[in-house]
Scaffold this motif. Structure first.
Motif, short mmCIF file in Angstrom:
data_model
loop_
_atom_site.label_atom_id
_atom_site.label_comp_id
_atom_site.label_asym_id
_atom_site.label_seq_id
_atom_site.Cartn_x
_atom_site.Cartn_y
_atom_site.Cartn_z
N ARG A 66 4.14 1.35 -1.30
CA ARG A 66 5.14 1.48 -2.36
C ARG A 66 5.01 2.59 -3.27
O ARG A 66 5.93 3.24 -3.39
CB ARG A 66 4.95 0.09 -3.07
N PRO A 67 3.92 3.07 -3.60
CA PRO A 67 3.80 4.33 -4.53
C PRO A 67 4.71 5.31 -3.94
O PRO A 67 5.37 6.02 -4.80
CB PRO A 67 2.46 4.54 -5.07
N VAL A 126 8.49 4.86 -3.69
CA VAL A 126 9.16 4.85 -5.06
C VAL A 126 9.18 6.36 -5.23
O VAL A 126 10.38 6.48 -6.06
CB VAL A 126 8.41 3.99 -6.13
N GLU A 127 8.16 7.16 -5.05
CA GLU A 127 8.37 8.40 -5.43
C GLU A 127 9.38 9.12 -4.71
O GLU A 127 10.48 9.99 -5.10
CB GLU A 127 6.99 9.05 -5.22
N GLU A 140 0.82 -1.44 -0.18
CA GLU A 140 0.10 -0.06 -0.02
C GLU A 140 0.81 1.18 -0.06
O GLU A 140 0.23 2.36 -0.57
CB GLU A 140 -0.81 -0.02 1.32
#
Length: 97
Positions: free
Chosen positions: A21-22, A25-26, A19
């Motif tokens: 991860r986005p 990564v940003e 959940e």
């Protein structure tokens, strides 16, 4: 100076990792663009699922490395059971050497 950031996920928290991860990564993309990220990726368990993280970051000193690591969305979400930060000397296969 380089620092290895070695993180172990809390058991049973794979859903939180996925959940979060986005934004994680940003955040890594931002570090990379700023020249502060050298290596990043997850540790894998026996089933091949992520269970921790390892980052190699650039910081002025250990305190700056700790402050940078604390900004990780995974850390802010409470994913990690442990976080260890150590000075690192990249000797072999360092593309900048």
């Amino acid at each position: 100076m380089l620092f290895a950031v070695i993180c172990a996920d809390k058991p049973g928290h794979l859903n939180l990792r996925m959940e979060t991860r986005p934004p994680h990564v940003e955040w890594l993309n931002g570090l990379n663009a700023a020249g502060q990220l050298k290596i990043a990726g997850p540790f894998l368990d026996a089933d091949g699922k992520p269970c921790g993280s390892m980052l190699l970051i650039v910081a002025d000193d250990i305190e700056a490395a700790k402050a940078l690591a604390a900004q990780d969305p995974y850390a802010k979400a409470g994913l990690f059971e442990t976080v260890e930060i150590k000075p690192y000397n990249w000797v072999f296969n360092n593309p900048e050497a």
